[in-house]
Design an enzyme around this catalytic site. Sequence first.
Site, PDB file in Angstrom:
ATOM      1  N   ASP A 111      22.971  14.593 -10.248  1.00  0.00           N
ATOM      2  CA  ASP A 111      23.101  13.275  -9.566  1.00  0.00           C
ATOM      3  C   ASP A 111      24.338  12.478 -10.103  1.00  0.00           C
ATOM      4  O   ASP A 111      25.051  11.844  -9.363  1.00  0.00           O
ATOM      5  CB  ASP A 111      21.750  12.558  -9.533  1.00  0.00           C
ATOM      6  CG  ASP A 111      21.945  11.238  -8.700  1.00  0.00           C
ATOM      7  OD1 ASP A 111      21.751  11.109  -7.451  1.00  0.00           O
ATOM      8  OD2 ASP A 111      22.409  10.005  -9.291  1.00  0.00           O
TER       9      ASP A 111
ATOM     10  N   HIS B 282      22.172  10.457  -5.163  1.00  0.00           N
ATOM     11  CA  HIS B 282      22.434  11.667  -4.442  1.00  0.00           C
ATOM     12  C   HIS B 282      21.513  12.666  -4.279  1.00  0.00           C
ATOM     13  O   HIS B 282      21.240  13.648  -3.494  1.00  0.00           O
ATOM     14  CB  HIS B 282      23.732  12.470  -5.289  1.00  0.00           C
ATOM     15  CG  HIS B 282      25.125  11.860  -4.918  1.00  0.00           C
ATOM     16  ND1 HIS B 282      25.757  12.316  -3.987  1.00  0.00           N
ATOM     17  CD2 HIS B 282      25.675  10.646  -5.294  1.00  0.00           C
ATOM     18  CE1 HIS B 282      27.079  11.644  -3.953  1.00  0.00           C
ATOM     19  NE2 HIS B 282      26.728  10.442  -4.649  1.00  0.00           N
ATOM     20  N   ASP B 283      20.471  12.863  -5.239  1.00  0.00           N
ATOM     21  CA  ASP B 283      19.199  13.552  -5.255  1.00  0.00           C
ATOM     22  C   ASP B 283      18.433  13.251  -4.119  1.00  0.00           C
ATOM     23  O   ASP B 283      18.034  14.220  -3.267  1.00  0.00           O
ATOM     24  CB  ASP B 283      18.264  13.435  -6.429  1.00  0.00           C
ATOM     25  CG  ASP B 283      18.998  14.409  -7.761  1.00  0.00           C
ATOM     26  OD1 ASP B 283      19.581  15.407  -7.448  1.00  0.00           O
ATOM     27  OD2 ASP B 283      18.720  13.870  -8.800  1.00  0.00           O
ATOM     28  N   ILE B 284      18.132  12.116  -3.902  1.00  0.00           N
ATOM     29  CA  ILE B 284      17.422  11.653  -2.706  1.00  0.00           C
ATOM     30  C   ILE B 284      18.221  11.936  -1.486  1.00  0.00           C
ATOM     31  O   ILE B 284      17.474  12.549  -0.226  1.00  0.00           O
ATOM     32  CB  ILE B 284      16.973  10.239  -2.744  1.00  0.00           C
ATOM     33  CG1 ILE B 284      16.186   9.945  -3.964  1.00  0.00           C
ATOM     34  CG2 ILE B 284      15.920   9.956  -1.718  1.00  0.00           C
ATOM     35  CD1 ILE B 284      14.799  10.847  -4.066  1.00  0.00           C
TER      36      ILE B 284
ATOM     37  N   ALA C 209      17.740  15.558  -0.687  1.00  0.00           N
ATOM     38  CA  ALA C 209      16.306  15.839  -0.333  1.00  0.00           C
ATOM     39  C   ALA C 209      16.276  15.581   1.311  1.00  0.00           C
ATOM     40  O   ALA C 209      15.911  16.379   2.053  1.00  0.00           O
ATOM     41  CB  ALA C 209      15.567  15.077  -1.015  1.00  0.00           C
TER      42      ALA C 209
END
Length: 394
Positions: A138, A166-168, A171
Amino acid sequence: MGALSKMKVIDLTQVLSGPYCTMVLGDMGAEVIKVEKYPHGDDTRQMGPFIEGESACYMMVNRNKKGMRVNLKHEKGKQILYRLVESADVLVENFRPGVAAKLGIDYETLKEINPGLIYCSISGYGQTGPYRNKGGFDIMAQGLSGIMSMTGEQGGEPVKVGIAIHDIAAAMTALYHILVAYIHKLNIGEGQYIDISLVDSGLAWTVWEAAAYFGAGEIPRPNGTRHRVSAPYQGFRTQDGSVLVGAANQKLWEKFCLNVVGKPEWITDPRFREGVDRQANVDTLAQLIQEIFITKPSQYWLDKMEAEGIPCGPILSYDQALQNEHILARDMVQEVEHPVAGKVKTLGFPGKLSATPGHIYRPAPTLGQHSEEILQSLRFSAEEIKQLQEEDVI
């Protein structure tokens, strides 16, 4: 019964982006089978804090899944996955590009088993481009997307966003692409491949910043709590804390001047008359407002602004947020019974569907909890299961 109750998902992901995506699919009723690497499982299982030995981080993003532990480097482990794929609708993985092909579980291989399979890959930089083989977390995505350069206080160093944005973002981007692909599959029975990158997903959220750059060549800089084009639209310190002010249009601005800070002369002041004037003189305006706000406690200013219909609010610490009356009334904090950790709190569902709401069907699985159950559903005999255990396949 959830809206996605007929969807079967194989989850080969770990840590955050993939697990969050598949968790939401599970929340909406999909059958999610999480296949963890052998022997230690998802890396998040090693991340604290721990409740009765179970990772709180792991439990937070792996509810509503069945879990098994399979050695995909073993030929028999791959055969188990192939059996799962035969009846699956969706497979999600977040290996580094090239790893799935090396294991023999890439899209080209698995679509031969199931042409209707929707195969979603999530990686730091995507499956193409010069950076495809780089490892990407991230924080690297925040740096490459430019988001870090525009976060923080004016004149300060670049700052990471407080959450794994960025991870979320990846997702959620994976989630809506999977749903689009699923609608396509329901229409004509065809699966497809989905390539999601952390960098692309976060960059796609920078819409106002892209408008400023493409439209006028403006490069976004750190602004603290300020808005890029509206003022006053930011946080101010008070006698006992901080509050947020959103007097973002002319009507609200005039109410703010007249009935909140008692400065009617600001309405005709050429520095502040129109929105463009206030933005051009935002440093001066912010300083003048700050000098007034620091003289009274937060609640005083919040009450005055609320009375005028001016959007405003406190700046809460995270523990205060999770105990806030509105957050609790919206069921954003829920409890689930875990077989080892006992009752644990978890976040609720941000979308409130009237007919098919999200539901917590089961807690996050313990390591390998459902391996035998899933193998039995695939018609493996008791003797075969025992042999797989003895050979360190499961």
